[in-house]
Structures are given as structure tokens and as C-alpha cells.
Scaffold this motif. Structure first.
Motif, short mmCIF file in Angstrom:
data_model
loop_
_atom_site.label_atom_id
_atom_site.label_comp_id
_atom_site.label_asym_id
_atom_site.label_seq_id
_atom_site.Cartn_x
_atom_site.Cartn_y
_atom_site.Cartn_z
N ALA A 6 -0.59 4.61 11.18
CA ALA A 6 -1.52 3.84 10.34
C ALA A 6 -1.63 2.41 10.86
CB ALA A 6 -1.04 3.85 8.89
N PHE A 7 -0.50 1.86 11.26
CA PHE A 7 -0.51 0.49 11.78
C PHE A 7 -1.32 0.41 13.07
CE2 PHE A 7 1.07 -2.80 14.56
CZ PHE A 7 1.09 -3.91 13.73
N TYR A 8 -1.10 1.41 13.93
CA TYR A 8 -1.81 1.43 15.21
C TYR A 8 -3.32 1.45 14.99
CZ TYR A 8 -3.34 3.27 19.74
OH TYR A 8 -3.98 3.46 20.94
N GLU A 9 -3.77 2.34 14.10
CA GLU A 9 -5.21 2.43 13.81
C GLU A 9 -5.74 1.10 13.29
OE1 GLU A 9 -7.03 4.90 14.57
OE2 GLU A 9 -5.35 6.17 15.19
N LEU B 75 1.97 -2.55 6.94
CA LEU B 75 0.64 -3.14 6.76
C LEU B 75 0.61 -4.19 5.65
CD1 LEU B 75 -1.62 -0.04 7.39
CD2 LEU B 75 -1.39 -2.07 8.80
N GLN B 76 1.78 -4.70 5.29
CA GLN B 76 1.80 -5.81 4.34
C GLN B 76 1.42 -7.10 5.05
OE1 GLN B 76 5.73 -5.29 2.32
NE2 GLN B 76 4.50 -5.57 0.49
N ASP B 77 1.47 -7.06 6.38
CA ASP B 77 1.01 -8.19 7.18
C ASP B 77 -0.31 -7.76 7.82
OD1 ASP B 77 3.45 -9.30 6.58
OD2 ASP B 77 4.37 -8.61 8.44
N GLY C 39 8.27 -18.18 -0.08
CA GLY C 39 7.20 -17.19 0.05
C GLY C 39 6.80 -16.92 1.49
N ALA C 40 7.53 -17.51 2.44
CA ALA C 40 7.18 -17.29 3.84
C ALA C 40 7.41 -15.83 4.20
CB ALA C 40 8.03 -18.17 4.74
N ARG C 41 6.45 -15.24 4.89
CA ARG C 41 6.66 -13.89 5.38
C ARG C 41 7.10 -13.99 6.84
NH1 ARG C 41 5.64 -9.64 2.62
NH2 ARG C 41 5.65 -8.51 4.58
N ASP C 42 7.53 -12.86 7.38
CA ASP C 42 7.94 -12.89 8.77
C ASP C 42 6.76 -12.70 9.71
OD1 ASP C 42 10.52 -13.37 8.13
OD2 ASP C 42 11.20 -11.30 8.29
N TYR C 43 5.55 -12.68 9.16
CA TYR C 43 4.34 -12.49 9.95
C TYR C 43 4.00 -13.81 10.64
CZ TYR C 43 -0.58 -11.03 10.71
OH TYR C 43 -1.79 -10.70 11.24
N ARG C 44 4.17 -13.85 11.96
CA ARG C 44 4.02 -15.09 12.69
C ARG C 44 3.47 -14.86 14.08
NH1 ARG C 44 7.20 -20.24 12.23
NH2 ARG C 44 7.97 -20.03 10.13
N LEU C 45 2.59 -15.73 14.49
CA LEU C 45 2.06 -15.69 15.86
C LEU C 45 2.61 -16.91 16.58
CD1 LEU C 45 0.01 -14.56 17.95
CD2 LEU C 45 -1.69 -16.03 16.91
N TYR D 123 -1.97 -16.17 1.97
CA TYR D 123 -2.76 -15.01 1.58
C TYR D 123 -2.10 -14.29 0.41
CZ TYR D 123 0.36 -11.89 4.25
OH TYR D 123 1.44 -11.18 4.71
N GLU D 124 -2.91 -13.47 -0.26
CA GLU D 124 -2.44 -12.74 -1.43
C GLU D 124 -1.51 -11.62 -0.98
OE1 GLU D 124 -3.77 -12.47 -4.92
OE2 GLU D 124 -4.39 -14.55 -4.64
N ASN D 125 -0.49 -11.38 -1.77
CA ASN D 125 0.44 -10.30 -1.44
C ASN D 125 -0.29 -8.95 -1.37
OD1 ASN D 125 2.92 -9.29 -0.87
ND2 ASN D 125 3.53 -9.02 -2.99
N VAL D 126 0.01 -8.17 -0.34
CA VAL D 126 -0.60 -6.85 -0.19
C VAL D 126 0.48 -5.81 -0.45
CG1 VAL D 126 -1.89 -5.37 1.39
CG2 VAL D 126 -1.97 -7.85 1.68
N GLU D 127 0.11 -4.74 -1.13
CA GLU D 127 1.11 -3.68 -1.39
C GLU D 127 1.35 -2.88 -0.11
OE1 GLU D 127 2.26 -2.36 -4.72
OE2 GLU D 127 1.68 -4.28 -5.57
N ARG D 128 2.55 -2.34 -0.01
CA ARG D 128 2.97 -1.51 1.11
C ARG D 128 2.06 -0.28 1.24
NH1 ARG D 128 7.18 0.98 3.59
NH2 ARG D 128 8.53 -0.70 4.26
N ALA D 129 1.69 0.12 2.48
CA ALA D 129 0.77 1.24 2.68
C ALA D 129 1.41 2.58 2.29
CB ALA D 129 0.29 1.27 4.12
N HIS D 130 2.53 2.90 2.93
CA HIS D 130 3.25 4.16 2.62
C HIS D 130 4.72 3.86 2.44
CE1 HIS D 130 -0.23 6.51 3.96
NE2 HIS D 130 -0.30 5.67 4.98
N GLY D 131 5.39 4.77 1.75
CA GLY D 131 6.85 4.68 1.64
C GLY D 131 7.32 3.57 0.70
#
Ligand code: UDP
Ligand code: MG
Length: 308
Positions: free
Chosen positions: A18-21, A98-100, A155-161, A196-204
Motif C-alpha cells: 500500500a505504501f509503495y502504491e 501511511l500516517q506520514d 507532536g513531532a513525527r518522525d516524518y522528515r526530509l 498537518y492533521e493526524n491521519v489514521e493508520r491504513a492497516h493493522g
């Protein structure tokens, strides 16, 4: 230019494809920018078919890579392994669930172009999270920023460039107790924060329960602050002072007013209190000693079973 995407995965068999797509939806943007990419999935000792899913993707698309650990070493180890393998001029780390959202990448890149070294994200809401967890998380960030010189953003996420320079800085920190949020703060560089607004986990389900997060926060404190040690010393001094004053009061009472203080209950209370505080302080000391012990053993941060 090459972009490396580091994705730590622990039991994420559904999320890997799912992430790849979802990530591929950025292809037009990458092409317009002349960017190549590689996706490094770090399988952190998953018990499901995560590694198999990555292998299947690798057969179809050679830009997909896999590092498989010999057991579960934790997300921090996964990030470190991914960074070591990443060859990119830019590196982004993202959760597999996909929360990031990958759709944020074009905006993140635009900030790098404006001269920032790293673009980080924080969520403004903690929607979909148990209130008790949010409460403790807020307390933790407040406390942490009081007692640590390293800035740790709520509230920092680990999503970083990041640019290569920042990644090399992080790789130079080869400590065993890795608290990534603190490590990012420690290396510094010009960081742009996107919200950004919190996104729910895709699966699991989430891999972090309350207890795991609690222990993780203790790790963070011992890794980036020595204030608890100072507090225990100050507490020792305060208790000595109290005892000193009490002794003087007792002597005066006895000599001048001939009124000896009787009763063992007060004594028992004092003994219990003081020994409790002593154990507490020894415990704090022990925490730091335990961490030091783990560091000086120089164990590898992770062990690889398979690499593609
Ligand atoms: N993860 C990992 N090793 C672990 C626990 C988690 O690699 O021991 C990965 C997990 O697969 C996910 C990311 O770390 O890609 C974030 O985990 P999760 O979504 O469970 O955390 P949350 O978003 O709830 O904080
Ligand atoms: Mg998640």
C-alpha cells in the motif's frame, strides 16, 4: 539527484505494498524535478510476511530494497540501518502505515529549495488517540524541554526530509540508546516545521502501547538530560538541612524547656521517608549506570539477516 526513502516496518505486510502504491503517486513530481528514488524497507524482525512482500516488490522494481533484521531491534535501530544503507543526496524517513502522507513530499521539497537543511512535520491534533495518552505525551514534552538543552518539539513525527549533510550528522551519533527525536534536535541545522492533521493508520494496529511509550520516554530523559541526577543531589542536601534544623530544635527543646520528644511513630515515619528518598535517588543513579553499561559494551545496534 537521488532521494532515499527509509521505511521501518514491523509486521506491516498489508502496508508494504500500500505504501509503495501511494508513494508512486508522486512520480510526476519526481520526474519534473529530475529526481530518482530508492525505497529502503527495514524489516524489523517481523513475524508476518513483511519481508516476503518487499521481496516481491524488489523483483518488480529494483528501486525497492530490503534490510531484514535477525530479530526485533526496535524502530530506532531500523532508522539507523536505513540511513546507513541510504545513498541518496536527500533522505526521507516515513512510517509504513501511511500516517506520514507521501503527498506532502512536494511541499517538503519546496522548503529544501528555499535553503532549509531539513523539513520536519508535526501534527497539530492528537485526534483518534486515547486522552490519557495525549495527556502524558504533553506532560513528557513539557518536562523534557525543561530539563534538556536539546529541543524536542511536541507532536513531532518522525516524518522528515533531510539533506545528506544532516544524515551524515545523525550517522555520526552511533550511540546504542537511540532516541531519534532528541538526536534530530541535537544535530541542529536549519529545520522547517510543517503542520498537518493526524491521519489514521491504513492497516493493522499500532506497535506502541502505553507502557512501551512510557519506557521510551524514560529512555529519552536519560539519553538527553542529566537533570534527574542533579535533582537527587539537591534532594540529599535538602534532607540533610531538614535533619540539621530538627536536631537543633530538639536540643533547644530539651535543654531549655526540658521537653524530650517522645514516641517512635514520628521516628518510623522519618526513617521510612528518608530511606524511600534514598532508594529513589539510587534508582535514578542506577538508570544512568544501566545506560552507560549498555553503551560501553559496544554491541551492534542491529544484526542483518538478509539484504537486497
Ligand atoms: N516499527 C518498527 N519496529 C518496532 C515498532 C514499530 O519498525 O519495533 C515501525 C512500524 O512498522 C511503523 C513505524 O515504526 O512503520 C511506526 O509505528 P506505529 O505506526 O505502530 O507507531 P504510531 O504511529 O502508533 O506511533
Ligand atoms: Mg503509525
Amino acid at each position: 539527484m537521488l532521494l532515499s526513502v527509509v521505511v521501518p516496518c514491523y509486521n506491516e505486510e498489508e502496508n508494504v505494498p500500500a505504501f509503495y502504491e501511494e508513494f508512486l503517486k508522486n512520480t510526476p513530481f519526481f520526474e519534473s524535478e529530475g529526481l530518482e528514488f530508492e525505497i529502503i524497507y527495514v524489516d524489523d524482525g517481523s513475524k508476518d510476511a513483511t519481508a516476503g512482500q518487499v521481496r516481491r516488490l524488489h523483483e518488480r522494481d529494483s528501486r525497492v530494497h530490503l534490510i531484514s533484521f535477525s530479530r526485533n531491534f526496535g524502530k530506532e535501530a531500523g532508522i539507523y540501518a536505513g540511513f546507513q544503507k541510504a545513498k541518496g543526496d536527500y533522505v526521507v524517513m516515513m512510517d509504513a502505515d501511511l500516517q506520514d502522507p507521501p503527498s506532502l513530499l512536494p511541499e517538503m521539497f519546496s522548503w529544501l529549495k528555499k535553503g532549509y537543511d531539513s523539513v520536519a512535520t508535526r501534527r497539530v491534533t492528537r485526534k483518534g488517540e486515547p486522552p490519557i495518552r495525549s495527556f502524558f505525551a504533553r506532560m513528557f514534552y513539557k518536562l523534557m524541554n525543561r530539563i534538556s538543552k536539546t529541543e524536542i518539539v511536541d507532536g513531532a513525527r518522525d516524518y522528515r526530509l533531510m539533506t545528506r549533510q544532516v544524515v551524515d550528522g545523525i550517522l555520526a551519533m552511533c550511540e546504542y540508546n537511540r532516541f531519534t527525536k532528541g538526536i534530530f534536535g541535537w544535530v541542529g541545522y536549519e529545520t522547517k516545521w510543517l503542520e498537518y492533521e493526524n491521519v489514521e493508520r491504513a492497516h493493522g494496529k499500532t506497535k506502541f502501547n502505553f507502557w512501551k511509550l512510557f519506557l521510551y520516554s524514560l529512555d529519552g530523559i536519560t539519553a538527553f538530560s542529566t537533570v534527574p541526577l542533579a535533582i537527587s543531589s539537591v534532594m540529599g542536601v535538602l534532607f540533610c538541612l531538614c535533619a540539621f534544623i530538627a536536631i537543633i530544635v530538639l536540643i533547644i527543646k530539651n535543654l531549655i524547656y526540658h521537653d524530650p520528644v517522645a514516641g517512635w511513630p514520628s521516628l518510623v515515619c522519618i526513617v521510612l521517608l528518608v530511606s524511600g528518598v534514598q532508594l529513589f535517588c539510587v534508582g535514578i543513579l542506577g538508570q544512568y549506570l544501566a545506560k552507560t553499561y549498555l553503551e560501553v559494551k559496544h554491541r551492534p545496534i542491529y544484526l542483518v539477516k538478509e539484504e537486497l
